[in-house]
Design a protein around this motif. Sequence first.
Motif, mmCIF file in Angstrom:
data_model
loop_
_atom_site.group_PDB
_atom_site.id
_atom_site.type_symbol
_atom_site.label_atom_id
_atom_site.label_comp_id
_atom_site.label_asym_id
_atom_site.label_seq_id
_atom_site.Cartn_x
_atom_site.Cartn_y
_atom_site.Cartn_z
ATOM 1 N N ILE A 9 0.859 -1.169 0.073
ATOM 2 C CA ILE A 9 0.027 0.012 0.019
ATOM 3 C C ILE A 9 0.908 1.181 -0.013
ATOM 4 O O ILE A 9 0.680 2.187 -0.920
ATOM 5 N N PHE A 10 1.908 1.201 0.808
ATOM 6 C CA PHE A 10 2.764 2.385 0.617
ATOM 7 C C PHE A 10 3.564 2.545 -0.715
ATOM 8 O O PHE A 10 3.652 3.569 -1.027
ATOM 9 N N ASN A 11 3.837 1.279 -1.164
ATOM 10 C CA ASN A 11 4.592 1.583 -2.479
ATOM 11 C C ASN A 11 3.620 2.027 -3.680
ATOM 12 O O ASN A 11 3.876 2.918 -4.422
ATOM 13 N N LEU A 12 2.225 1.783 -3.476
ATOM 14 C CA LEU A 12 1.316 2.282 -4.484
ATOM 15 C C LEU A 12 1.202 3.823 -4.271
ATOM 16 O O LEU A 12 0.872 4.601 -5.287
ATOM 17 N N PHE A 13 0.981 4.198 -2.849
ATOM 18 C CA PHE A 13 1.043 5.797 -2.596
ATOM 19 C C PHE A 13 2.180 6.255 -3.354
ATOM 20 O O PHE A 13 1.844 7.461 -3.904
ATOM 21 N N ILE A 14 3.230 6.037 -2.730
ATOM 22 C CA ILE A 14 4.599 6.654 -3.418
ATOM 23 C C ILE A 14 4.641 6.678 -4.940
ATOM 24 O O ILE A 14 5.226 7.411 -5.857
ATOM 25 N N LEU A 15 4.010 5.498 -5.607
ATOM 26 C CA LEU A 15 4.188 5.577 -7.229
ATOM 27 C C LEU A 15 3.230 6.317 -7.714
ATOM 28 O O LEU A 15 3.600 7.068 -8.758
ATOM 29 N N LEU A 16 2.025 6.495 -7.188
ATOM 30 C CA LEU A 16 1.021 7.434 -7.778
ATOM 31 C C LEU A 16 1.483 8.807 -7.300
ATOM 32 O O LEU A 16 1.397 9.804 -8.381
ATOM 33 N N ILE A 17 2.236 9.194 -6.350
ATOM 34 C CA ILE A 17 2.826 10.398 -5.968
ATOM 35 C C ILE A 17 4.064 11.047 -6.659
ATOM 36 O O ILE A 17 4.045 11.981 -7.144
#
Length: 425
Positions: free
Chosen positions: A206-214
Amino acid sequence: MRQVPVEQLADTIIVKSPQSFRLVAPFFIVIILDAIGFGIIAPLLAPLVAQASHVLWGAHASSYVIHILYGLILAAFPISYMIGAPILGALSDYLGRKQVLFFCLVGVLIGFICYVLSFSLASISLLILGRVLAGFTSGSQGVAQAAMADISLASKDKAINIGMIAVAMTLGLVLGPLVGGELSNPKWISWFSLTTPFYFVILLSIFNLFILLIWVKSDNNISHQAVLPHLTQHWQNFIALFKSTKICLLLVVFFFFELGWSLYYQSLALFLAEQFHFQAQTIGLFLTYVGIILSFGLIAIVRLAVNYLKLKTVIFIALLIGVISLIAVYGFHLFIGQCLLVIPVTFAVALIYTSLITLVSNLVAKDQQGLLMGTTDGLLALAFAITGFLAGWLAYFNINLPFLVAGCFWLVALIIVRIIYGLMS
């Protein structure tokens, strides 16, 4: 799952600025996630095989069925990876890196949710489904590597980023069993259980999804050429690669080498659980120890060997030492002996892998290097899939038998190497 040559592991890793860190971090974590996803399950599952009455296996499962299921669970990840990697790689060229990586991270997330549910609901089907999903979407490793190459503005930057890829793979190899073993240990925190490591990976996803999007921008230079002709050309190049007898034989050697190494590695967890009655924590620590020794071999031993010996000599000597060591593993039943024999086996792996890849690479044209690496990666995944099943099946008959069979695989590789050297001379 992929191993990397020493030249990549030894690169100095320098993050020159917060901006460069933001560019690299999402892809770095993706590669770590893929490696953790492969190695996290064995320390948790192996002790349950020794507990034949565990609810996960069902009320009436025989010991033979349990060992077969264990092998299928191990094999599901690498065979799905083998299928997913080329598909996701081609799609990333067509749709863009960010879009495909987002899909992959969601797939890993769902896969690990299936892991949690499988233990909570005592469902083998959900566990195998989770392994398939996590394995297929772990094909994102190649996409992440391509993305890191894309953002490299100069050859020096690319070398640094390739070094970071190698570090991420090694961290995943070491952290997977460690996370599986330690986060399932209630001695640390009372509510830790078999599912806790999976929750950790879910949060990391979930953390990686977040930084991928941002942090990651969408691709601006996406190729919208038809995928089918592109894949057709790849297939034609693949067939052309095998027209050389020497290349064919060296790739056969590579495959038998990987069969031996993967059977040894994937049999360790079950061997430790059934032979010494170790639990997940101790098994995780032992597999972490294997990863550290292998990393040292890749960083230090390979450089030392290739400075003084020819590549073909390194391969022959390392295979010979490996065969003797695996036979010794089969016959040596004390734990201290297993700890010591890990050293020559993993050093042999480091020497054989890097020397074989280099030797084959020297026989291939510059424009076929990517195809060659993709082929060896596919052979590696196929070997891990085959021996994942064999690790469970062979252990049913004799817990030490997988090590003897692994030694036989390396003996076949040694014989073929001798034939190749005869052809070369």
